[in-house]
Design a protein around this motif. Structure first.
Motif, PDB file in Angstrom:
ATOM      1  N   LEU A  44       0.840  -1.201   0.000  1.00  0.00           N
ATOM      2  CA  LEU A  44       0.000   0.000   0.000  1.00  0.00           C
ATOM      3  C   LEU A  44       0.871   1.245   0.000  1.00  0.00           C
ATOM      4  CD1 LEU A  44      -2.712   1.496   0.284  1.00  0.00           C
ATOM      5  CD2 LEU A  44      -2.516   1.174   2.779  1.00  0.00           C
ATOM      6  N   GLY A  45       1.964   1.198   0.769  1.00  0.00           N
ATOM      7  CA  GLY A  45       2.894   2.318   0.768  1.00  0.00           C
ATOM      8  C   GLY A  45       3.473   2.573  -0.605  1.00  0.00           C
ATOM      9  N   ALA A  46       3.747   1.506  -1.357  1.00  0.00           N
ATOM     10  CA  ALA A  46       4.282   1.665  -2.704  1.00  0.00           C
ATOM     11  C   ALA A  46       3.285   2.370  -3.612  1.00  0.00           C
ATOM     12  CB  ALA A  46       4.655   0.293  -3.281  1.00  0.00           C
ATOM     13  N   VAL A  47       2.003   2.030  -3.479  1.00  0.00           N
ATOM     14  CA  VAL A  47       0.976   2.687  -4.294  1.00  0.00           C
ATOM     15  C   VAL A  47       0.888   4.170  -3.944  1.00  0.00           C
ATOM     16  CG1 VAL A  47      -1.482   2.765  -4.840  1.00  0.00           C
ATOM     17  CG2 VAL A  47      -0.340   0.566  -4.601  1.00  0.00           C
ATOM     18  N   CYS A  48       0.858   4.483  -2.656  1.00  0.00           N
ATOM     19  CA  CYS A  48       0.762   5.894  -2.240  1.00  0.00           C
ATOM     20  C   CYS A  48       1.995   6.681  -2.671  1.00  0.00           C
ATOM     21  CB  CYS A  48       0.597   5.973  -0.725  1.00  0.00           C
ATOM     22  SG  CYS A  48      -0.981   5.351  -0.110  1.00  0.00           S
ATOM     23  N   LEU A  49       3.174   6.057  -2.540  1.00  0.00           N
ATOM     24  CA  LEU A  49       4.389   6.710  -3.016  1.00  0.00           C
ATOM     25  C   LEU A  49       4.276   7.027  -4.502  1.00  0.00           C
ATOM     26  CD1 LEU A  49       7.417   7.526  -2.647  1.00  0.00           C
ATOM     27  CD2 LEU A  49       7.987   5.158  -3.223  1.00  0.00           C
ATOM     28  N   GLY A  50       3.725   6.078  -5.267  1.00  0.00           N
ATOM     29  CA  GLY A  50       3.563   6.280  -6.701  1.00  0.00           C
ATOM     30  C   GLY A  50       2.605   7.407  -7.029  1.00  0.00           C
ATOM     31  N   VAL A  51       1.545   7.566  -6.242  1.00  0.00           N
ATOM     32  CA  VAL A  51       0.587   8.658  -6.484  1.00  0.00           C
ATOM     33  C   VAL A  51       1.309   9.998  -6.419  1.00  0.00           C
ATOM     34  CG1 VAL A  51      -1.419   9.868  -5.574  1.00  0.00           C
ATOM     35  CG2 VAL A  51      -1.439   7.375  -5.725  1.00  0.00           C
ATOM     36  N   GLY A  52       2.113  10.192  -5.392  1.00  0.00           N
ATOM     37  CA  GLY A  52       2.842  11.446  -5.261  1.00  0.00           C
ATOM     38  C   GLY A  52       3.921  11.608  -6.307  1.00  0.00           C
ATOM     39  N   GLN A  53       4.717  10.563  -6.495  1.00  0.00           N
ATOM     40  CA  GLN A  53       5.818  10.624  -7.464  1.00  0.00           C
ATOM     41  C   GLN A  53       5.309  10.768  -8.888  1.00  0.00           C
ATOM     42  OE1 GLN A  53       6.856   7.914  -9.701  1.00  0.00           O
ATOM     43  NE2 GLN A  53       8.514   9.178 -10.505  1.00  0.00           N
ATOM     44  N   GLY A  54       4.186  10.131  -9.199  1.00  0.00           N
ATOM     45  CA  GLY A  54       3.656  10.204 -10.553  1.00  0.00           C
ATOM     46  C   GLY A  54       3.048  11.547 -10.884  1.00  0.00           C
TER      47      GLY A  54
END
Length: 489
Positions: free
Chosen positions: A376-386
């Motif tokens: 889940l942390g990876a998905v949230c990180l991707g939202v911000g980074q993307g």
């Protein structure tokens, strides 16, 4: 258009007419323009689907047979750009290279740092060159250099300095191959749907690239070795990306160095916006630069070290590669939702949401240990980074206009490139000194809080979708009122 209609317009009389352009008919309601224009200039403005002065026009659909190939070329360029080709797979590539070369984590981090800093140096120069000479003339040769540099690693690299030299070339080319040029072209073709088209290009290009490249890298490296991974990247850039860019990458509006039209011809519209020097004296420019610099330190520091971080926690190699792919899934979610919200909500404050989501991802990765919550942390990180690059690019076009977009976003992107190198380096140094990533993760969480606060303090838009992005070449640019409203120092 008939001469008597042009004369009526110039006399200041309101008129209604139908303009035929490219085989299609556009209904136009126009009041007198503030400047006296020739019938040729009026006709040109109609064919460009813009109404000059106080006139109003029903704009045709922005997504058409001329703009769709441009979008395809931009998607290809972003897919084979520095993000998916360099950042998404660098953890897997350099882990294999490090094992073969005997590198420490600090040395592991120094290689991408060289590329990032080289891009930071070259991006402002390439951005100004795009404003001066056009995006296409800058991006085509840089795309070739970008691909051939990867090929050089596959063929020649046997010593540490070979990698340093190759990544220096990759970084120099990445300064032009990054989002500066593609976002400038998208902004020229789209206004009302700019945020959504930027999001589409980022989601399909960058997001899809981040999603599929880690498992592809993992398969190729596992079965054929790390050199095969570099061959694969070079082939895609040179054969696919360069070809599509050469065929379809086209611009609208006139670069600064464009020749003046011959007598009797209509001048191409020029891009509206604030001059570079004026923007650099304004607080919003430095707020945007600070926001992206701090966020890129955090996002790329965590992203580059995420694979070895998870391996250190005992996570299976395949699952760790899958977590990197989930970062890409989050990036797609962030890009699409950011584009939709930016077009629908007319305030820069909506962008705060995406940086806070990225902060949530970093916190989860920091404290979730080896549990599946890290996914889940990876998905949230991707939202911000993307969302970060597209959000900042969109805000630049709305706050400063398109006139100096390449130079301004090039400078901001230079800071982002520098940060994408310093973030991973700081993570590597922290690990080698303390045996843990905890210290830098706390610092990165603070960086993201500052970024969100900086975005929340931005002023309202000055160049909205309701205003044309171009002005007639004959009319003087109206940059000073907008610049004054920004509170230049």
């Amino acid at each position: 258009m008939s001469d008597d209609i042009g004369a009526k317009w110039q006399r200041g009389e309101s008129t209604s007419l139908h303009s035929v352009c490219g085989g299609r008919v556009y209904k136009v309601r126009c009041a007198a323009p503030t400047d006296q224009l020739s019938p040729a200039e009026i006709k040109h403005s109609l064919c460009d689907k813009r109404c000059l002065g106080d006139g109003m026009m029903e704009q045709a659909a922005e997504l058409n047979k001329r703009s769709i190939p441009v979008v395809i070329a931009c998607v290809s360029g972003v897919f084979f750009g520095p993000g998916p080709m360099l950042v998404a797979g660098i953890g897997l590539l350099l882990t294999s290279v490090s094992n073969e070369m005997g590198w420490s984590r600090t040395m592991f981090s120094a290689v991408p740092m060289i590329a990032a800093w080289a891009a930071a140096v070259s991006a402002p120069f390439f951005g100004r060159a795009m404003d001066q000479f056009g995006v296409r003339n800058v991006m085509l040769p840089s795309t070739l250099l970008f691909g051939l540099s990867f090929l050089g690693i596959a063929i020649f690299s046997t010593k540490t300095w070979h990698f340093f030299a190759a990544y220096l070339l990759i970084g120099l080319a990445a300064g032009a191959q990054g989002p500066v040029g593609y976002n400038k072209i998208i902004s020229q073709w789209f206004s009302k749907y700019r945020g959504r088209v930027m999001a589409l290009v980022a989601a399909v290009g960058s997001g899809l690239g981040y999603a599929i490249m880690p498992p592809i890298y993992n398969y190729v490296i596992t079965h054929y070795g790390w050199r095969a991974g570099y061959y694969m990247v070079a082939s895609g850039i040179v054969v696919i990306c360069f070809t599509l860019s050469a065929l379809f990458l086209r611009e609208r509006g006139k670069p600064a160095s464009a020749a003046q039209p011959a007598a009797g011809e209509a001048a191409a519209p020029v891009l509206k916006g604030i001059e570079r020097a004026q923007a650099l004296r304004s607080a919003p420019f430095w707020q945007l630069a600070l926001t992206l610099f701090l966020a890129c330190n955090a996002f790329y520091g965590v992203l580059v070290h995420m694979f070895p971080l998870l391996l250190d926690r005992g996570v299976d190699r395949g699952l760790a590669a899958g977590a990197l792919s989930l970062v890409a899934v989050g990036a797609i979610i962030g890009q699409i939702s950011a584009g939709f919200l930016l077009d629908r909500i007319n305030t820069p404050k909506v962008s705060v949401l995406f940086f806070l989501t990225g902060l949530t991802g970093v916190v989860i990765i920091h404290f979730a240990a080896a549990s599946k919550l890290v996914l889940l942390g990876a998905v949230c990180l991707g939202v911000g980074q993307g969302a970060e690059l597209s959000v900042i690019a969109y805000l630049v076009t709305r706050i400063f206009g398109l006139r100096s977009f390449g130079a301004l976003y090039g400078l901001i992107y230079a800071g982002a490139n520098a940060a994408s190198g310093t973030g991973p380096l700081l993570m590597g140094i922290a690990y080698d000194r303390t045996g843990s990533y905890d210290l830098m993760l706390f610092i990165f969480e603070g960086f993201l809080l500052i970024s969100a606060a900086s975005l929340a303090l931005l002023p309202a838009y000055r160049f909205t979708a309701a205003n044309a992005d171009t002005a007639p070449a004959k009319a003087p640019p109206e940059a000073e009122p907008e610049a004054a409203a920004l509170g230049t120092t």
